[in-house]
Design an enzyme around this catalytic site. Structure first.
Site, PDB file in Angstrom:
ATOM      1  N   GLY A   1      24.432 -67.971 -44.509  1.00  0.00           N
ATOM      2  CA  GLY A   1      25.139 -68.335 -45.724  1.00  0.00           C
ATOM      3  C   GLY A   1      26.151 -67.341 -46.247  1.00  0.00           C
TER       4      GLY A   1
ATOM      5  N   TRP B   1      29.322 -66.720 -45.346  1.00  0.00           N
ATOM      6  CA  TRP B   1      30.648 -67.310 -45.589  1.00  0.00           C
ATOM      7  C   TRP B   1      30.605 -68.269 -46.778  1.00  0.00           C
ATOM      8  CZ3 TRP B   1      34.397 -68.590 -41.033  1.00  0.00           C
ATOM      9  CH2 TRP B   1      34.724 -67.395 -40.369  1.00  0.00           C
TER      10      TRP B   1
ATOM     11  N   ASP C   1      24.231 -76.951 -41.109  1.00  0.00           N
ATOM     12  CA  ASP C   1      23.590 -76.187 -40.040  1.00  0.00           C
ATOM     13  C   ASP C   1      22.372 -76.954 -39.544  1.00  0.00           C
ATOM     14  OD1 ASP C   1      23.847 -72.811 -39.417  1.00  0.00           O
ATOM     15  OD2 ASP C   1      22.264 -73.979 -38.479  1.00  0.00           O
TER      16      ASP C   1
ATOM     17  N   ASP D   1      23.286 -82.107 -37.546  1.00  0.00           N
ATOM     18  CA  ASP D   1      24.198 -81.796 -36.450  1.00  0.00           C
ATOM     19  C   ASP D   1      25.576 -82.355 -36.822  1.00  0.00           C
ATOM     20  OD1 ASP D   1      25.615 -81.528 -34.084  1.00  0.00           O
ATOM     21  OD2 ASP D   1      24.000 -82.303 -32.821  1.00  0.00           O
TER      22      ASP D   1
ATOM     23  N   ASP E   1      31.967 -70.134 -38.232  1.00  0.00           N
ATOM     24  CA  ASP E   1      31.654 -68.837 -37.631  1.00  0.00           C
ATOM     25  C   ASP E   1      30.606 -69.022 -36.539  1.00  0.00           C
ATOM     26  OD1 ASP E   1      32.074 -66.077 -37.425  1.00  0.00           O
ATOM     27  OD2 ASP E   1      30.350 -65.612 -38.704  1.00  0.00           O
TER      28      ASP E   1
ATOM     29  N   LYS F   1      35.818 -69.001 -35.101  1.00  0.00           N
ATOM     30  CA  LYS F   1      35.644 -67.834 -34.242  1.00  0.00           C
ATOM     31  C   LYS F   1      35.844 -68.220 -32.784  1.00  0.00           C
ATOM     32  CE  LYS F   1      31.507 -65.929 -34.070  1.00  0.00           C
ATOM     33  NZ  LYS F   1      30.459 -65.026 -34.610  1.00  0.00           N
TER      34      LYS F   1
END
Length: 240
Positions: free
Chosen positions: A80, A82, A103, A119, A143, A183
């Site tokens: 958590g 971000w 998540d 998902d 990320d 990322k």
């Protein structure tokens, strides 16, 4: 919020981790690195859930992506960090904007952030998201990193595949003018991904925040000015 990720407090005396029979060499090295990482210590002092918070802080200081009142999706959000940064920047706790953290893992509540344990590849995910945000998103950020194998080429291909899935999700849920942050790892096979992003967005940039470890190959893609999914559909029809 401290706003200078490039100048963490002076590094403390280096901590050495005593070996344990039940601890593998890799886990021992990871623990020692964590104990001696100034960003890990700083995150604990300032109340961030992970050192990754400083990466988003620095990217936003450079590119000003986070704005008050935005509607944001945080993919792979746990633990958590971000979401914490985004919530503070957009004023979520004061009712300004909305954030949905997604998540597969459970995540402790973040003030001003809605959490969906699901998902993002589920076909129902976009509609569930629209209902939670009351519309399309202004920013999708990720990320996420795929599980690594230790083989650099394989790991790079896995992370690029994951970013492509996140980028496809962003196309479905972003409002025109929106942004996408993800990322990636350096590896030389991002050509198709970059071409797609440059077609979908007005500007695509790479950043390596100071909080990224020097020995890490990670970079962040920041794509802004989403052209809209309808524009892409028309382009693909023209090319057919």
């Amino acid at each position: 919020m401290s706003s200078s990720p490039r100048s963490p407090d002076a590094r403390p005396l280096k901590v050495r981790v005593k070996s344990a029979r039940t601890r593998s060499s890799s886990s021992q090295k990871w623990l020692q690195r964590q104990l001696n990482d100034p960003y890990v210590a700083r995150a604990k002092r300032e109340g961030w859930r992970s050192r990754a918070a400083f990466k988003l802080i620095e990217m936003d200081e450079k590119l000003h992506v986070l704005k008050r009142g935005m509607r944001i999706v945080d993919l792979g959000a746990a633990p958590g960090g971000w979401s914490q940064v985004a919530a503070k920047k957009i004023g979520a706790a004061e009712g300004q904007g909305k954030i949905v953290a997604i998540d597969l893992l459970e995540m402790d509540a973040v003030t001003g952030v809605m959490f969906a344990q699901m998902d993002f590849l589920d076909p129902t995910a976009p509609e569930r998201l629209f209902a939670m945000l009351d519309g399309k998103a202004d920013l999708v950020m990720s990320d996420m990193a795929a599980n690594t194998t230790g083989h650099k080429k394989t790991d790079h291909l896995k992370i690029i595949a994951l970013v492509e899935l996140a980028a496809d999700f962003a196309r479905q849920v972003l409002a025109p003018g929106g942004a996408f942050i993800a990322k990636v790892f350096q590896g030389g096979t991002e050509g198709t991904l970059l071409a797609d992003l440059k077609r979908d967005y007005a500007q695509v940039r790479h950043l390596k925040p100071a909080a990224s470890r020097a020995d890490s190959a990670e970079l962040y893609l920041v794509a802004t000015g989403f052209r809209g999914s309808a524009d892409r559909t028309e382009d693909e029809t023209d090319e057919a």
